[in-house]
Design a protein around this motif. Sequence first.
Motif, PDB file in Angstrom:
ATOM      1  N   CYS A 164      40.009  40.784  45.672  1.00 39.70           N
ATOM      2  CA  CYS A 164      38.943  41.786  45.515  1.00 39.70           C
ATOM      3  C   CYS A 164      37.887  41.376  44.499  1.00 39.70           C
ATOM      4  O   CYS A 164      36.863  42.049  44.358  1.00 39.70           O
TER       5      CYS A 164
ATOM      6  N   CYS B 193      40.990  38.235  40.333  1.00 40.45           N
ATOM      7  CA  CYS B 193      41.649  38.498  41.611  1.00 40.45           C
ATOM      8  C   CYS B 193      40.886  37.790  42.723  1.00 40.45           C
ATOM      9  O   CYS B 193      39.682  37.983  42.876  1.00 40.45           O
TER      10      CYS B 193
ATOM     11  N   SER C 162      43.663  46.470  40.482  1.00 38.02           N
ATOM     12  CA  SER C 162      42.654  47.141  41.302  1.00 38.02           C
ATOM     13  C   SER C 162      43.070  47.258  42.758  1.00 38.02           C
ATOM     14  O   SER C 162      42.983  48.321  43.345  1.00 38.02           O
ATOM     15  N   CYS C 163      43.516  46.136  43.355  1.00 36.16           N
ATOM     16  CA  CYS C 163      43.802  46.169  44.794  1.00 36.16           C
ATOM     17  C   CYS C 163      45.268  45.929  45.111  1.00 36.16           C
ATOM     18  O   CYS C 163      45.691  46.093  46.241  1.00 36.16           O
TER      19      CYS C 163
ATOM     20  N   CYS D  95      47.280  42.378  40.901  1.00 39.26           N
ATOM     21  CA  CYS D  95      45.963  42.896  40.559  1.00 39.26           C
ATOM     22  C   CYS D  95      46.058  44.417  40.453  1.00 39.26           C
ATOM     23  O   CYS D  95      46.565  45.076  41.358  1.00 39.26           O
TER      24      CYS D  95
HETATM   25 ZN   LIG Z   1      42.375  42.660  43.375  1.00 38.37          ZN
END
Ligand SMILES: [Zn+2]
Length: 336
Positions: A297, A294, A276-277, A274
């Motif tokens: 998150c 994901c 983002s996280c 992912c």
């Molecule tokens: Zn994530």
Amino acid sequence: MLTEARGRLPWLREGSSVPQQQVIRDFGTSRAKAHKDIWERVPQRQRAGMPRWKKKREAVPSLNYTRRGFRLKEGRLHLAGGIVLAVVWSRNLPAEPSSVRVYQDSVGHWYGSFVVPAQARPLPATGRVLGVDWGVKETATTTSDTHDLPRPQHGRKAQAKLTRYDRMMARRRPKKGQAASKGYREARKWRAKTYAKIARQRQDTGRKWAKKVVTDHDAIAVEDFKPKFLAKSSMARKAADAAISATKKALIEMGHKHRRDIRLVHPAHTTMDCASCGARTKHALPLSERTYTCTTCGTVSPRDKNSAHVMLHRAGLNPAGAEGTRPPGALLPEAA
Ligand SMILES: [Zn+2]
């Protein structure tokens, strides 16, 4: 040994000894590189295990002349052994060449490739970075919507031609121990010609895209794609792999020329992480799954865009310099 061989073999004696010595020197001094040159055109499946001798009739001639072996005079190329060639110049040489490789391509055309000192043309800084993911549907998906490269369409007609010539060659293939027929040789020539055309178009598309990407970004994180050319893979997959290879090559060359920071990222798990996280999914997404969700998150994003962002992270580039990056904290899916 060369002198002895020339004494015994009349066909070897016919050629000038200068490029012959150079061939041997090339092989001795940079064996790895010479090896690569020789095996480049040999299909992957034949590369496994011990190298195979290339038969003389299969080999495409390629001769390297260094400083004392060639001379340029009034636009003509003078080669050792009293050979004078009228050259059709594609562009002016930017500097004094240190060597020239004269070679014939599979279509039968002759080329001279000159080695000149590389000249860097640094571009102004942009303060922007880009992540690039390769794919079949889109050749390149990037962290900027205006820099994506759709799958090229120009190869389609040519691909159909290739298939036709392949069949033609299969029909006309000579039996073991028999000489190839005129029809077979003709089909092989047409195929080579079509293939060369596709390769040129790929190179052209790749270079134009690379120029734009390199002009607009200081650093580019790109998946270190390695083509597989599996025997069972479809024509479309093979064509996509070839398009990616040509585009990646163009990007690396263009980046080098303009002194940009091109970072190659190992392709493992890039579709599973992912952006983002940083969490990793347990299973690789099937190719049919176009959206990355994901479970940690909750971020939802187009699969290839997610991978392009992962490239940035992996390369250690600051995603703040990329377009379309969500501000930290805004991790909820857009649709929610
Ligand atoms: Zn994530």
